[in-house]
Design an enzyme around this catalytic site. Structure first.
Site, PDB file in Angstrom:
ATOM      1  N   TYR A 151       0.838  -1.213   0.000  1.00  0.00           N
ATOM      2  CA  TYR A 151       0.000   0.000   0.000  1.00  0.00           C
ATOM      3  C   TYR A 151       0.871   1.261   0.000  1.00  0.00           C
ATOM      4  CZ  TYR A 151      -3.968   2.959   1.491  1.00  0.00           C
ATOM      5  OH  TYR A 151      -4.955   3.907   1.582  1.00  0.00           O
ATOM      6  N   ILE A 184      -9.067   8.489   8.404  1.00  0.00           N
ATOM      7  CA  ILE A 184     -10.423   8.885   8.048  1.00  0.00           C
ATOM      8  C   ILE A 184     -11.402   7.769   8.405  1.00  0.00           C
ATOM      9  CG2 ILE A 184     -11.901   9.740   6.192  1.00  0.00           C
ATOM     10  CD1 ILE A 184      -9.513  11.559   6.773  1.00  0.00           C
TER      11      ILE A 184
END
Length: 243
Positions: A151, A184
């Site tokens: 990632y 988030i």
């Protein structure tokens, strides 16, 4: 009115961005690998009274992206798209010593190939009209994060991609910017254990997780004429996490 594509639009940041852009009067094409995106698009249209189209797409697959774009042009009876938000993403976390080639490939294909595949579809039309907005989704993990070699590598690559395209496309009136979301509150972070969440939140100067709407607001600004002199920028939406 301008047409915007949002990938990974079925949930989280992509869904919030679709609502935000539709509420601003853009025609929004919501792309997602899940078939639920069709119903989600109808819901966004109902909420915002704006024209919204939901289509399935596997951004990691070139032919799927090509068909997706052709269906957009045909479905909306247009010859180009004005805005692209490359938001689709997945995680397949594992310590590198245990990471499989499949886990590496899946993440690189969705993030890097996906960004390439979708951008290639829209770029000729943007160049022809000498206007365009491309917003790519990176992550605070681009600087490295334990268990996220795949990632982090993909998100760092997106930053390099963004800066390169900004240099190449500025002469055509096309801006290319990247968003770096922090921690988030999305389906992607929902699986993080509460104990780990607390540790991360304690490191955030604003003392809380961000919302998908926090990111969508910045994306909306980058799509606008008010952001016409911003390109090649990497904008942190992290509550100060990366200070």
């Amino acid at each position: 009115m301008k047409v915007a594509i949002v990938t990974g639009a079925g949930s989280g940041i992509g869904y919030a961005t679709s609502i935000k852009l539709a509420s601003k009067g853009y025609t929004v094409v919501m792309g997602d690998i899940s078939k639920d995106v069709v119903d989600k698009a109808e819901k966004v249209a109902s909420l915002t009274k704006s024209r919204t189209l939901g289509l399935t797409v596997d951004v990691s697959d070139w032919n799927s992206c090509k068909e997706f774009y052709e269906n957009i042009l045909k479905g909306l009876n247009i010859d180009h798209v004005d805005i692209l938000v490359n938001n689709a993403g997945i995680i397949r976390d594992a310590l590198f010593v245990k990471m499989t080639p499949e886990q590496w490939d899946q993440v690189i294909k969705v993030h890097l190939y996906g960004t390439f595949n979708c951008t290639k579809q829209v770029i000729d039309g943007m160049i022809k009209q000498k206007w365009g907005r491309i917003i790519n989704m990176s992550s605070a993990s681009w600087q490295g994060n334990i268990g996220q070699a795949n990632y982090s590598a993909a998100k760092a690559g997106i930053i390099g991609f963004t800066k390169t395209l900004a240099r190449e496309l500025g002469k055509y009136g096309i801006t290319v910017n990247a968003i770096v979301p922090g921690f988030i509150d999305t389906p992607m972070t929902a699986s993080v254990p509460d104990k780990v969440k607390k540790i991360i939140i304690d490191r955030i100067p604003l003392g809380k997780m961000g919302t998908p709407e926090d990111v969508a607001n910045v994306i909306s600004f980058l799509c606008s004429d008010e952001a016409s002199y911003l390109t090649g920028d990497i904008i942190d939406v992290t509550g100060g996490l990366v200070l």
